[in-house]
Motif scaffolding. Structure first.
Motif, PDB file in Angstrom:
ATOM      1  N   ALA A 123       0.858  -1.185   0.000  1.00 11.96           N
ATOM      2  CA  ALA A 123       0.000   0.000   0.000  1.00 11.96           C
ATOM      3  C   ALA A 123       0.891   1.230   0.000  1.00 11.96           C
ATOM      4  O   ALA A 123       2.019   1.191   0.485  1.00 11.96           O
ATOM      5  CB  ALA A 123      -0.913   0.021   1.235  1.00 11.96           C
ATOM      6  N   PRO A 124       0.409   2.348  -0.529  1.00 13.87           N
ATOM      7  CA  PRO A 124       1.188   3.603  -0.445  1.00 13.87           C
ATOM      8  C   PRO A 124       1.243   4.085   0.985  1.00 13.87           C
ATOM      9  O   PRO A 124       0.316   3.873   1.773  1.00 13.87           O
ATOM     10  CB  PRO A 124       0.387   4.562  -1.338  1.00 13.87           C
ATOM     11  CG  PRO A 124      -0.997   4.017  -1.351  1.00 13.87           C
ATOM     12  CD  PRO A 124      -0.865   2.531  -1.249  1.00 13.87           C
ATOM     13  N   ARG A 134       2.370  10.881  -8.198  1.00  9.74           N
ATOM     14  CA  ARG A 134       1.783  11.783  -7.194  1.00  9.74           C
ATOM     15  C   ARG A 134       2.687  11.880  -5.966  1.00  9.74           C
ATOM     16  O   ARG A 134       2.229  11.882  -4.819  1.00  9.74           O
ATOM     17  CB  ARG A 134       0.399  11.300  -6.754  1.00  9.74           C
ATOM     18  CG  ARG A 134      -0.685  11.312  -7.777  1.00  9.74           C
ATOM     19  CD  ARG A 134      -2.031  10.888  -7.182  1.00  9.74           C
ATOM     20  NE  ARG A 134      -2.494  11.803  -6.146  1.00  9.74           N
ATOM     21  CZ  ARG A 134      -2.507  11.519  -4.842  1.00  9.74           C
ATOM     22  NH1 ARG A 134      -2.034  10.378  -4.380  1.00  9.74           N
ATOM     23  NH2 ARG A 134      -2.971  12.402  -3.978  1.00  9.74           N
ATOM     24  N   GLU A 135       3.975  11.985  -6.169  1.00 15.02           N
ATOM     25  CA  GLU A 135       4.900  11.849  -5.055  1.00 15.02           C
ATOM     26  C   GLU A 135       4.768  12.950  -4.007  1.00 15.02           C
ATOM     27  O   GLU A 135       4.879  12.684  -2.809  1.00 15.02           O
ATOM     28  CB  GLU A 135       6.342  11.770  -5.575  1.00 15.02           C
ATOM     29  CG  GLU A 135       6.620  10.471  -6.306  1.00 15.02           C
ATOM     30  CD  GLU A 135       8.062  10.378  -6.792  1.00 15.02           C
ATOM     31  OE1 GLU A 135       8.964  10.892  -6.101  1.00 15.02           O
ATOM     32  OE2 GLU A 135       8.273   9.799  -7.861  1.00 15.02           O
ATOM     33  N   LEU A 136       4.544  14.187  -4.427  1.00 17.26           N
ATOM     34  CA  LEU A 136       4.446  15.262  -3.442  1.00 17.26           C
ATOM     35  C   LEU A 136       3.123  15.186  -2.682  1.00 17.26           C
ATOM     36  O   LEU A 136       3.085  15.471  -1.476  1.00 17.26           O
ATOM     37  CB  LEU A 136       4.613  16.621  -4.112  1.00 17.26           C
ATOM     38  CG  LEU A 136       5.977  16.852  -4.770  1.00 17.26           C
ATOM     39  CD1 LEU A 136       6.094  18.286  -5.256  1.00 17.26           C
ATOM     40  CD2 LEU A 136       7.129  16.529  -3.823  1.00 17.26           C
ATOM     41  N   ASP A 137       2.048  14.783  -3.344  1.00 13.29           N
ATOM     42  CA  ASP A 137       0.785  14.561  -2.639  1.00 13.29           C
ATOM     43  C   ASP A 137       0.935  13.419  -1.649  1.00 13.29           C
ATOM     44  O   ASP A 137       0.449  13.488  -0.512  1.00 13.29           O
ATOM     45  CB  ASP A 137      -0.337  14.231  -3.636  1.00 13.29           C
ATOM     46  CG  ASP A 137      -0.722  15.420  -4.500  1.00 13.29           C
ATOM     47  OD1 ASP A 137      -0.516  16.564  -4.056  1.00 13.29           O
ATOM     48  OD2 ASP A 137      -1.210  15.207  -5.623  1.00 13.29           O
ATOM     49  N   GLU A 138       1.597  12.343  -2.087  1.00 11.59           N
ATOM     50  CA  GLU A 138       1.837  11.203  -1.205  1.00 11.59           C
ATOM     51  C   GLU A 138       2.622  11.632   0.033  1.00 11.59           C
ATOM     52  O   GLU A 138       2.330  11.205   1.153  1.00 11.59           O
ATOM     53  CB  GLU A 138       2.622  10.121  -1.953  1.00 11.59           C
ATOM     54  CG  GLU A 138       1.777   9.236  -2.839  1.00 11.59           C
ATOM     55  CD  GLU A 138       0.920   8.265  -2.034  1.00 11.59           C
ATOM     56  OE1 GLU A 138       1.458   7.597  -1.128  1.00 11.59           O
ATOM     57  OE2 GLU A 138      -0.292   8.192  -2.293  1.00 11.59           O
ATOM     58  N   LEU A 139       3.635  12.475  -0.179  1.00  6.87           N
ATOM     59  CA  LEU A 139       4.457  12.918   0.944  1.00  6.87           C
ATOM     60  C   LEU A 139       3.631  13.722   1.941  1.00  6.87           C
ATOM     61  O   LEU A 139       3.708  13.488   3.157  1.00  6.87           O
ATOM     62  CB  LEU A 139       5.641  13.739   0.440  1.00  6.87           C
ATOM     63  CG  LEU A 139       6.558  14.340   1.502  1.00  6.87           C
ATOM     64  CD1 LEU A 139       7.093  13.273   2.448  1.00  6.87           C
ATOM     65  CD2 LEU A 139       7.708  15.093   0.842  1.00  6.87           C
ATOM     66  N   ALA A 140       2.840  14.659   1.453  1.00  7.96           N
ATOM     67  CA  ALA A 140       2.016  15.476   2.347  1.00  7.96           C
ATOM     68  C   ALA A 140       1.052  14.598   3.141  1.00  7.96           C
ATOM     69  O   ALA A 140       0.893  14.758   4.362  1.00  7.96           O
ATOM     70  CB  ALA A 140       1.245  16.520   1.541  1.00  7.96           C
ATOM     71  N   GLU A 141       0.416  13.649   2.462  1.00 10.41           N
ATOM     72  CA  GLU A 141      -0.537  12.767   3.136  1.00 10.41           C
ATOM     73  C   GLU A 141       0.181  11.803   4.075  1.00 10.41           C
ATOM     74  O   GLU A 141      -0.337  11.469   5.152  1.00 10.41           O
ATOM     75  CB  GLU A 141      -1.349  12.010   2.089  1.00 10.41           C
ATOM     76  CG  GLU A 141      -2.253  12.906   1.265  1.00 10.41           C
ATOM     77  CD  GLU A 141      -2.768  12.226   0.002  1.00 10.41           C
ATOM     78  OE1 GLU A 141      -2.701  10.979  -0.066  1.00 10.41           O
ATOM     79  OE2 GLU A 141      -3.230  12.938  -0.908  1.00 10.41           O
ATOM     80  N   GLY A 142       1.375  11.349   3.677  1.00  5.22           N
ATOM     81  CA  GLY A 142       2.132  10.423   4.512  1.00  5.22           C
ATOM     82  C   GLY A 142       2.620  11.060   5.798  1.00  5.22           C
ATOM     83  O   GLY A 142       2.618  10.426   6.863  1.00  5.22           O
ATOM     84  N   LEU A 143       3.055  12.320   5.735  1.00  2.65           N
ATOM     85  CA  LEU A 143       3.479  13.023   6.945  1.00  2.65           C
ATOM     86  C   LEU A 143       2.311  13.172   7.923  1.00  2.65           C
ATOM     87  O   LEU A 143       2.478  12.960   9.135  1.00  2.65           O
ATOM     88  CB  LEU A 143       4.045  14.392   6.589  1.00  2.65           C
ATOM     89  CG  LEU A 143       5.378  14.395   5.828  1.00  2.65           C
ATOM     90  CD1 LEU A 143       5.698  15.805   5.326  1.00  2.65           C
ATOM     91  CD2 LEU A 143       6.515  13.867   6.694  1.00  2.65           C
ATOM     92  N   ALA A 144       1.149  13.529   7.403  1.00  2.00           N
ATOM     93  CA  ALA A 144      -0.022  13.677   8.268  1.00  2.00           C
ATOM     94  C   ALA A 144      -0.439  12.328   8.847  1.00  2.00           C
ATOM     95  O   ALA A 144      -0.851  12.242  10.017  1.00  2.00           O
ATOM     96  CB  ALA A 144      -1.175  14.290   7.479  1.00  2.00           C
ATOM     97  N   ALA A 145      -0.323  11.264   8.050  1.00  2.00           N
ATOM     98  CA  ALA A 145      -0.660   9.929   8.546  1.00  2.00           C
ATOM     99  C   ALA A 145       0.297   9.502   9.655  1.00  2.00           C
ATOM    100  O   ALA A 145      -0.114   8.917  10.662  1.00  2.00           O
ATOM    101  CB  ALA A 145      -0.631   8.921   7.392  1.00  2.00           C
ATOM    102  N   ALA A 146       1.588   9.809   9.479  1.00  2.00           N
ATOM    103  CA  ALA A 146       2.576   9.482  10.514  1.00  2.00           C
ATOM    104  C   ALA A 146       2.264  10.215  11.812  1.00  2.00           C
ATOM    105  O   ALA A 146       2.370   9.658  12.909  1.00  2.00           O
ATOM    106  CB  ALA A 146       3.975   9.832  10.022  1.00  2.00           C
TER     107      ALA A 146
END
Length: 314
Positions: A80-81, A213-225
């Protein structure tokens, strides 16, 4: 017939620094949000922690299965992403966690596999999809209009002559191979073999970031963390170019309340929320010893922050 070049082993960047920053204790639960070849995961497991590892590349997950059996339940692999890591952990009753590590960008294995189309070092299909699904790089360069291509190259590749490159791409369509695209960019920008940096680098970076969508993934991943880390949990993020690093730096500063003070041109906004992270440590970059062994580390930056007990902002 010339033999194919041997694949270079994947060397985790800033490995010792990441592991030190995580302050791992036996029995803790950590997330390796970008499993890749498993370098960070192996080091965390060696410290006695449990690891939940994510990767959206099905090849990486398949290659990691022998490790699952070898570690007796201390390693869980999830295809999963990392932007979905909070939902995936909640669904398995694995949150909260003691640490989250993100190694942003394309892996050495992906770069070295010509058939994945991430690199122009060896010719391959113009693909670049990390998960192997959705719009490919070829779809984008052949279907997008010139203005959209120019915007992507300028914003994601920081290409100063984006319009010229976009015009050349449109004129050369259809493009289906990495070597074709690289040649078009080089002609447009006047590449000379002795130039220090291949001008196609910025274009390939931009298209790869867009397709995945790497920058979107990063923004969402930081918030998920932020949502899954327990009080005192550590977040370690390794980035490889300025776009990513600026996002991580801004996130950590905002969430820790350590954004620079305002001025008469940019008045300070009163903090509406309690800081969810402590003030981040100073960024760490590779030393000469690591660079001599792993030249790909030259642009890496590690940023680390520790979670507070305040609620997540999102």
């Amino acid at each position: 017939m010339t033999a194919a070049p041997a694949l270079r082993p994947h060397v985790p960047v800033l490995l010792d620094e990441v592991i030190d920053a995580l302050s791992i204790a036996p029995g803790e639960r950590h997330v390796d949000a970008t499993f890749g070849a498993g370098g960070y995961t192996d080091a965390i497991l060696d410290r006695g922690a449990q690891v939940v590892a994510f990767d959206r590349d099905p090849r990486a997950i398949a290659d990691g299965q022998p490790r699952v059996a070898a570690h007796g339940g201390r390693l869980i692999l999830i295809e999963a992403p990392f932007s979905t890591l909070d939902r995936e952990l909640d669904a398995r009753d694995l949150a909260p966690v003691d640490g989250v590590t993100l190694d942003i960008g394309v892996s050495s294995m992906q770069l070295d596999q010509a058939e994945r189309g991430f690199s122009f070092q060896a010719d391959g299909p113009l693909d670049m999809r990390m998960a192997g699904e959705g719009v490919s790089a070829a779809d984008f360069v052949n279907d997008a209009d010139e203005a959209e291509i120019a915007d992507i190259l300028f914003h994601y590749g920081e290409e100063p002559r984006a319009r010229r490159v976009a015009r050349a791409i449109v004129a050369a369509r259809p493009l289906t191979r990495t070597a074709e695209l690289a040649a078009v960019v080089r002609r447009a920008l006047g590449y000379k073999p002795h130039d220090k940096k291949d001008p196609a680098t910025r274009t390939f970076q931009a298209i790869r970031i867009h397709v995945n969508r790497e920058l979107d993934e990063l923004a969402e991943g930081l918030a998920a963390a932020e949502r899954v880390l327990k009080p005192g949990g550590r977040l370690a993020v390794v980035t490889f170019h300025s776009l990513e690093d600026r996002m991580v730096k801004k996130f950590m500063r905002e969430r820790s309340g350590s954004e620079p003070a305002g001025s008469r041109h940019r008045p300070a906004v009163a903090a509406a929320r309690a800081p969810s992270f402590e003030a981040p440590a100073k960024p760490v970059r590779p030393g000469e010893r690591e660079l001599s062994v792993n030249p790909r580390a030259r642009s890496a930056t590690l940023r680390v922050a520790r979670r507070t007990a305040a609620p997540a902002w999102n």
